[in-house]
Structures are given as structure tokens and as C-alpha cells.
Design an enzyme around this catalytic site. Structure first.
Site, PDB file in Angstrom:
ATOM      1  N   ARG A   1    -109.828 -66.683   4.628  1.00  0.00           N
ATOM      2  CA  ARG A   1    -109.651 -66.576   6.135  1.00  0.00           C
ATOM      3  C   ARG A   1    -108.694 -65.348   6.597  1.00  0.00           C
ATOM      4  NH1 ARG A   1    -106.476 -72.802   5.760  1.00  0.00           N
ATOM      5  NH2 ARG A   1    -108.518 -73.916   5.762  1.00  0.00           N
TER       6      ARG A   1
ATOM      7  N   TYR B   1    -116.284 -71.276  10.461  1.00  0.00           N
ATOM      8  CA  TYR B   1    -116.042 -71.616   9.094  1.00  0.00           C
ATOM      9  C   TYR B   1    -114.452 -70.988   8.725  1.00  0.00           C
ATOM     10  CZ  TYR B   1    -118.063 -66.527   8.406  1.00  0.00           C
ATOM     11  OH  TYR B   1    -118.516 -65.310   8.394  1.00  0.00           O
ATOM     12  N   GLU B   2    -114.518 -71.608   7.647  1.00  0.00           N
ATOM     13  CA  GLU B   2    -113.031 -71.319   6.606  1.00  0.00           C
ATOM     14  C   GLU B   2    -112.062 -71.875   7.522  1.00  0.00           C
ATOM     15  OE1 GLU B   2    -113.435 -70.449   3.914  1.00  0.00           O
ATOM     16  OE2 GLU B   2    -115.392 -69.633   3.896  1.00  0.00           O
ATOM     17  N   GLY B   3    -112.581 -72.961   8.212  1.00  0.00           N
ATOM     18  CA  GLY B   3    -111.371 -73.888   8.798  1.00  0.00           C
ATOM     19  C   GLY B   3    -111.478 -73.446  10.133  1.00  0.00           C
TER      20      GLY B   3
END
Length: 591
Positions: free
Chosen positions: A297, A436-438
Site C-alpha cells: 500500500r 488494487y491493494e485495497g
């Protein structure tokens, strides 16, 4: 080719003058690190990115990485560029010397990563995921697994991946169908994962998959998940590569951007099952995976800063060269950089990028101190601070990069919409970062729930005190502080409103989270510009050389305070008044 001299100077200013990275050099683990060494790394990373990664960025976008007969073929030049990356030791910068690393701060790794992302985001994703895999091994793996995998990952000879998502399970991992079955000293993994970045490729001799899956007798939900290492090739006792594991690429996705980065559908265990080894304890897989995810993140936020820098460089170079219209003051034929609206767009790109970069490096410095701090109090303070800044870094920077790269196209006019200029690629490559990555909605919910409500705003209050400390240093910067003081006060009011209202409705947090994150992002950005202005003003008063550079930092700060910080107030108003309309919504409202 992109000009990397400007970001080198900008990065050194942020590290040395704004954030004072020298505080890391006093930590016991970094005793061999010095300002001269870090400055040299910054300069060499800029050169490597410009000379090796940047020239194949467009090639990768056009050619794509493609799956062929169970393998993935990368675009022309990628294998050679990655081998140079390995040969020059770039993967090992901030890694443990016990396993072959150079032992520098994580912040130095982040600095190099900005260059990789600016030059070639698709390529940069490969070492980014490898660095995250190294973090997982370092934090959670047995000594035996560390000895097998960490030296090869740290050297870059092997690469790492993250395998979470399945076709029916994206952000919600509570219902994964991939299963792991105990078998002697290992496990047999069976299932399919999607959206696996660099899941298969031809740049390294082995690929180390970090796979999240429940044991076949585990309880339902995320508490039943465990974490496994599943190598493409099994490793013999002597460290050499053995037989091919039962893991295959099924296909690669056709995407909007980052085309050279293969996004793979991976199949585990089409035969007897892919052999895997557990990392950590049974049922602790998601907690272990968060080590990798939090790393990722931060680096995704950094993708936003790197791509923004590249878009700005291209835009300002074009604006200096493109003759169109007349100078508003002289009436002479002029390049478009003389037009006020183009200047507005360029300054918006510049001031946003400066704020994004500083946020990324500030968060990474807190990561360094929480990990290597000399005392427990400092480590605890920065653990809270790092947790608070992580969702802002990921989400705010990736919201802004979509705006900055769009402005880059706008500065180019019609030529920006033509693929041959390359600036449309920046826009396309940037779009995934907010997903992406949350997703950024998930980041906003994390910020408001876990980082604000859960501790009653204590971590937030500590950050507010740091902002007060900066204000005490702003003598001689008339006109810069008033808007910041007002925005900061309104942000504090917003947090008090959230703490008071959060129990009124189960829908409240989700209805205000995004707007709150954006409000906090813009206030933090103003704080970083204020710190930059303090540092630049000190340099000007001392008679330092490169006076023009420091004057530009003051201009960027003033532009941000007047043109961009007002957005914080609008987002705050949306929080303080928006839940009244958002919480009662149901599906009938969208008729």
C-alpha cells in the site's frame, strides 16, 4: 528520454531539508549510513531509471507480456533490464545484511522505487512484490524457510508474488475456495487465483508465490486462513532448483494499462497438488499477509507520486517547446508555457506531486523508526503514526495521480490523446492504483474506523501537535499560514463530529469515510508544503546556492494553499453534512 535531474534535486531536498532523514542515521541499525551515501544512491537510481527502465516503457506498453504454452513472454528488453537491475544490487538496498542485504533504511528503498515507477511502472511492480514477499519471510517465516528463500529474493535472482484474489472473492477473503491439505512436512495446495501480478514471467529463474488459503479442515471465515510459500520450482537441499511445482499460468489479462506487467490467472494443483510450506501459524494467514499488503500500500501510493512526476516532466517539456497562440503581455508568438491556464495546470501538477512524494517518504520514515527505533516509546509512537498515514498515502496519492496524469494529457492538447506521445500511457497506467491493494473506499474505511474511532482520535491528535510544531517555525512566511490554520481547525472539528456521530448508524462510517480521507489528505499536503517553505526560506536566508530552486518551492507552497487546500473545506463540509443524505439511502434511490 525523461529528465531525471529535477526529481533528484527535489528528492534530496525532501529527505535532507524537509523530513530530516539524518535522524535515521543515529539509529543503531543504520550506523554505516550517511547523507553522502544516500545522496549517491538517489543520483545513481535516477541515472539507472533513465538509462535502463525508461527506454523500454513504451515498448512494454505496445508489446504487452503474453502467455504462450504455459509460459509468459515479456516485451523486448525487459529480461535484459531486469538482469541489470539484479547485477547492480538494487533489490538488496534496504534488506537484512544477514541474508545478503545492504542494510539501508526502508526509506532509501522507497526513494529508488519512485524512480522505478516514474520510469516504468509495469517493470517496477515486479521488485515491489518481491520486497513485500521478503517482508513476509522476515516477519513470519521459520529460520529454515528464511535461509532457503530470503537470499535469493534479496538478490533479485528470484521474484515474489502475492496470491489472494479468486474469481468470486475480491476484497472479501472470507470465502476462499483454494484449499491446503497437510502432507508429511508440507502441504498440497489446490485452487485458482486471479489478478496475480508478475505471476509468471521469463525474467528470473524461480518465482516464489505467497498464497493465502484455508486448510481443508479450517473453520469458515478469515480466521481459518493460513499462508503458504509455493515456489514455481522446488528447491533441493543444496539450494539448487529441482522439479517444476504443480503451479501453472492459465492466462494473462488484457488491461487498460501497465500492459508489460503480466496479470495472471494462476492454477495451483491441477495434478496432485502444488507443494507449499506454511509461513507462520495455522489460522494466522491474513495477519501475516497484512505485512505484505501494508508494504504494498505504501508503494502503490508511491506509484502515484512517481507517475505524477513523469507526467509533469513530459508536460512541462512539451509546454516549453510547443508554439501556439501569443504571449498575453507582449502579443508575440509564444510557447504555451506562457499561457496562464497552462501555467495553472503545470503548477497544480507540480504542487500535488511535491505533497505526494513527501507524504510517501514521511510514512516510510515512520516505518523505519517503528522497526529500528532506539527506544520502545519512539517505536510505539511511530507504529501508530505509520498506521495512520498508510491509508492516506495509498488512497490520497492514487486519487491525485489520476488527476495529475489527466492534466498531463490536457497540457499536450490533442497530441496528449495520441498514443505516440506516451502521455496517455501514464494516465492508463495510473488508473489501477486507486483499485488494487485495497480500493480507496477500503482505505477510507480503514482510516476512519481503525485509525480514528478505535483509539478515540489519539493518533490523529499527535499528528495535529506535529502540525502545531511546524507553525511555530513559520516566522517570515506571511500569507502562507492563515489558510492552513483554518483548514487544520476544521479537520479537528470533523474528527470530533465523527467521534460523536459514529454510533448513530451502522452506515455512518461508510457514508463519510472517503470525504474524510480526502480532507485529511489535503490538509497533510498543506502541512508538507509548509514544512518545505520553512526549509526553503531558511536556505534563502542563509544565502545558499540554487536560489531559484528554493524560490520555486515557496511558489509551489503558495499555489497549493490558495488553489488546492480549499478543497479540504469542501470535503469537510461533505462529511459534516453529507451523512444526513447518505445514511438513509437504499437501492430504490438509484432507480
Amino acid at each position: 528520454m525523461a529528465d531525471y535531474s529535477a526529481p533528484v534535486t527535489d528528492i534530496q531536498f525532501v529527505l535532507n531539508d524537509v523530513l530530516r532523514i539524518d535522524q535515521l542515521y543515529d539509529l543503531p541499525d543504520f550506523g554505516e549510513v550517511s547523507a553522502d551515501l544516500v545522496d549517491a544512491v538517489v543520483e545513481e537510481a535516477g541515472k539507472f531509471a533513465a538509462q535502463v527502465f525508461a527506454p523500454i516503457n513504451r515498448v512494454g506498453d505496445v508489446q504487452h507480456s503474453t502467455a504462450r504454452d504455459g509460459d509468459v513472454v515479456t516485451p523486448n528488453g525487459f529480461r535484459e533490464a531486469y538482469q541489470l537491475f539484479v547485477d547492480n544490487g538494487w533489490m538488496s538496498l534496504a534488506q537484512d545484511p544477514e541474508y545478503g542485504g545492504q542494510g539501508m533504511p526502508f526509506t532509501v528503498h522507497m526513494v529508488a522505487s519512485e524512480f522505478w515507477n516514474s520510469a516504468n511502472t509495469a517493470m517496477a511492480l515486479c521488485p515491489m512484490l518481491t520486497a513485500g514477499a521478503i517482508d513476509v519471510f522476515a516477519a513470519h517465516a521459520s529460520d529454515e524457510l528464511k535461509q532457503i528463500y530470503m537470499p535469493k529474493l534479496i538478490s533479485g535472482e528470484w521474484t515474489g508474488t502475492m496470491n489472494l484474489t479468486e474469481s468470486h472473492a475480491g476484497s472479501d477473503l472470507s470465502n476462499l475456495k483454494t484449499k491446503a491439505t497437510a502432507h508429511d512436512d508440507h502441504y498440497r495446495i489446490k485452487g485458482q487465483k486471479i489478478y496475480i501480478t508478475w505471476g509468471e514471467h521469463d525474467m528470473a529463474e524461480n518465482i516464489v508465490h505467497i498464497v493465502l488459503a484455508p486448510l481443508d479442515d479450517a473453520p469458515a471465515g478469515v480466521k481459518g486462513l493460513s499462508l503458504f510459500v509455493v515456489p514455481k520450482f522446488l528447491v533441493n537441499d543444496d539450494g539448487s532448483l529441482g522439479q517444476r511445482n504443480d503451479v501453472q499460468v492459465v492466462s494473462t489479462e488484457e488491461k487498460l494499462g501497465i500492459n508489460a506487467s503480466p496479470t495472471c490467472v494462476m492454477s495451483f494443483g491441477e495434478g496432485d497438488g502444488a507443494i507449499g510450506y506454511m509461513i507462520g501459524e495455522p489460522g494466522q494467514g491474513l495477519a501475516c499477509m497484512f505485512t505484505l499488503m501494508n508494504h504494498a500500500r505504501l508503494e502503490v501510493g508511491l506509484e502515484g507520486a512517481g507517475l505524477s512526476e513523469r507526467a509533469y516532466q513530459d508536460a512541462v517539456a512539451y509546454a516549453r517547446d510547443r508554439v501556439q497562440g501569443r504571449d498575453p503581455e507582449t502579443g508575440d508568438s509564444a510557447t504555451i508555457i506562457h499561457h496562464p491556464d497552462v501555467q495553472r495546470m503545470l503548477m497544480q501538477m507540480r504542487s500535488m506531486t511535491d505533497a505526494m512524494r513527501t507524504l510517501c517518504f514521511d510514512a516510510s520514515m515512520s516505518h523505519d523508526i517503528r522497526t529500528h527505533g532506539a527506544d520502545a516509546t519512539s517505536r510505539a509512537y511511530h507504529a501508530t503514526r505509520f498506521a495512520l498515514l498508510t491509508p492516506i498515502t495509498k488512497a490520497w496519492c492514487t486519487e491525485l495521480v489520476n488527476e495529475v496524469t489527466s492534466l498531463g494529457i490536457q497540457v499536450h492538447g490533442g497530441m496528449g490523446y495520441i498514443e505516440e506521445t506516451g502521455v496517455a500511457q501514464h494516465y492508463r497506467d495510473a488508473r489501477i492504483t486507486a483499485i488494487y491493494e485495497g480500493t480507496n473506499g477500503i482505505q477510507a474505511n480503514d482510516l476512519i474506523n481503525r485509525k480514528i474511532i478505535r483509539d478515540g482520535g489519539a493518533g490523529f491528535s499527535a499528528l495535529m501537535q506535529e502540525m502545531e510544531d511546524t507553525l511555530a517555525q513559520t516566522q517570515g512566511l506571511d500569507g502562507l499560514t492563515d489558510a492552513f490554520i483554518q483548514a487544520k481547525a476544521y479537520l479537528r472539528e470533523t474528527v470530533e463530529y465523527i467521534l460523536n456521530k459514529q454510533a448513530d448508524s451502522k452506515l455512518f462510517e461508510g457514508s463519510v469515510a472517503y470525504n474524510f480521507l480526502m480532507q485529511m489528505g489535503y490538509v497533510c499536503g498543506a502541512w508538507y508544503h509548509l514544512r518545505a517553505a520553512v526549509a526553503a526560506n531558511q536556505q534563502l536566508l542563509s544565502g545558499a546556492s540554487n536560489q531559484g530552486f528554493y524560490q520555486r518551492k515557496l511558489i509551489a507552497a503558495r499555489f497549493y494553499m490558495t488553489h488546492l487546500l480549499p478543497r479540504a473545506g469542501a470535503y469537510g463540509a461533505a462529511v459534516n453534512g453529507g451523512s444526513a443524505i447518505s445514511c438513509p439511502l437504499d437501492t430504490s434511490a438509484f432507480g
